[in-house]
Write an enzyme that holds these catalytic residues in place. Sequence first.
Site, PDB file in Angstrom:
ATOM      1  N   TRP A 134       0.848  -1.183   0.000  1.00  0.00           N
ATOM      2  CA  TRP A 134       0.000   0.000   0.000  1.00  0.00           C
ATOM      3  C   TRP A 134       0.890   1.242   0.000  1.00  0.00           C
ATOM      4  CZ3 TRP A 134      -1.816   2.519   5.024  1.00  0.00           C
ATOM      5  CH2 TRP A 134      -2.735   3.551   4.769  1.00  0.00           C
ATOM      6  N   ASP A 215      -1.740  -5.539   8.904  1.00  0.00           N
ATOM      7  CA  ASP A 215      -2.653  -4.511   8.441  1.00  0.00           C
ATOM      8  C   ASP A 215      -3.849  -5.226   7.825  1.00  0.00           C
ATOM      9  OD1 ASP A 215      -3.820  -2.148   7.739  1.00  0.00           O
ATOM     10  OD2 ASP A 215      -2.216  -1.465   6.415  1.00  0.00           O
ATOM     11  N   LYS A 251     -13.731  -0.290   4.267  1.00  0.00           N
ATOM     12  CA  LYS A 251     -14.165  -1.116   3.147  1.00  0.00           C
ATOM     13  C   LYS A 251     -15.312  -2.044   3.539  1.00  0.00           C
ATOM     14  CE  LYS A 251     -10.634   0.382   0.615  1.00  0.00           C
ATOM     15  NZ  LYS A 251      -9.827   1.125   1.594  1.00  0.00           N
TER      16      LYS A 251
END
Length: 403
Positions: A134, A215, A251
């Site tokens: 990311w 994560d 999300k």
Amino acid sequence: MSYFDNVPQAPADGILQLSVLSKADSNSRKVDLGVGAYRDDNGKPWVLPVVRKAEQQLAQEAGDHEYLGVGGLPALTNGAQKLIFGADSAAIREQRVYSIQTISGTGANMVGAVFLKQFKQPTDAAVYISKPTWGNHRNIFETAGHEVREYRYCNYSTLGLDIDGMLSDLRAAPRGQIIVLHACAHNPTGIDPTAEQWAQIADVMQERAHFPFFDCAYQGFATGNVDRDAYAIRLFVERGFELFVCESFAKNMGLYGERTGCLHAVVASSARVAAVSSQMNRLSRATISTASAYGAKIAGKVLQDPELYNEWIENMELMSARIMDMRTQLRARLEKLGTPGDWSHVTSQIGMFSFTGLNLAQVERLRTEFHMYLTNDGRISVAGLNTGNIDYVAMAIDNVVRN
């Protein structure tokens, strides 16, 4: 002369810059495949029905707007803890977990990064991120003062996992390094280790006494199954690791702008929780004072109410299924067109993003000639595909690959 004469221009954020370019393009065929947010089959943002219900219930309760406690809303943090580690987790039962509410996953990463900068052992430990990862990971850990290194992750020939390279790099790293791991739906590649590969990764990290920093931004969204998506985290906890987990509800609940998340710390003994929690609370107090309430109240209500929770699972299954269907359809169209190359990675990868293997020149042609917006490394947001644009997208990809 200005006090700020010594301030250089920061490099542009690729994702944010892409969003600006896409919004400025008024072409009717425009396709935005850069945004990391779910879209329905009409290309529109989708508020989860269960979130609407939770909002309506909150409105009827006529609550207040008081500050939350420094640790956050217990309904959120306790619910998130059980979601990540499992309601029957031994670590929770033994009171070896502390969870603090954060400004979504980014805030969790930053609180964890600053905490480790102050207390990591050894004090010169570096942070290892996957290549690629990311785009904000490096920024966060370098801003916190860490040296950031990379370990191999993507096999750019097969667009699958380079497990041998990854294990080799983890073995070669000095003992006691901080290893950032994507729990599921790896961003940007969509490439996840298998259960067997996760066990191999855990073996090497245990041998080298590395610290896992998970994560997790897509639990339940990746496969539609919250337990399956938490497999790696639970495996590491069962293996006895102390670790951090960053959790986001952007999300999987669609709470993008509410910035709702948690940082979880798993420690070896409940005796260490008081010290660890006090320092996390101190860092949170210094940066945000207290976390925001509204998104936490929505997520907390969904996590704590059995009826809402079950509906949320159904909502996630729907989102996950649509993305899987778009993957299947894109691959089928590319193969029907006879687009050069092997496109099996489109369906073997998982989650919101797909690492297409398109190079920079092809990406730029897609942007300029076909008004398709994807990141320079060829990553697309599969959520941006729908039945109305998928034929056009497949045709455009075929064109730039073939020519």
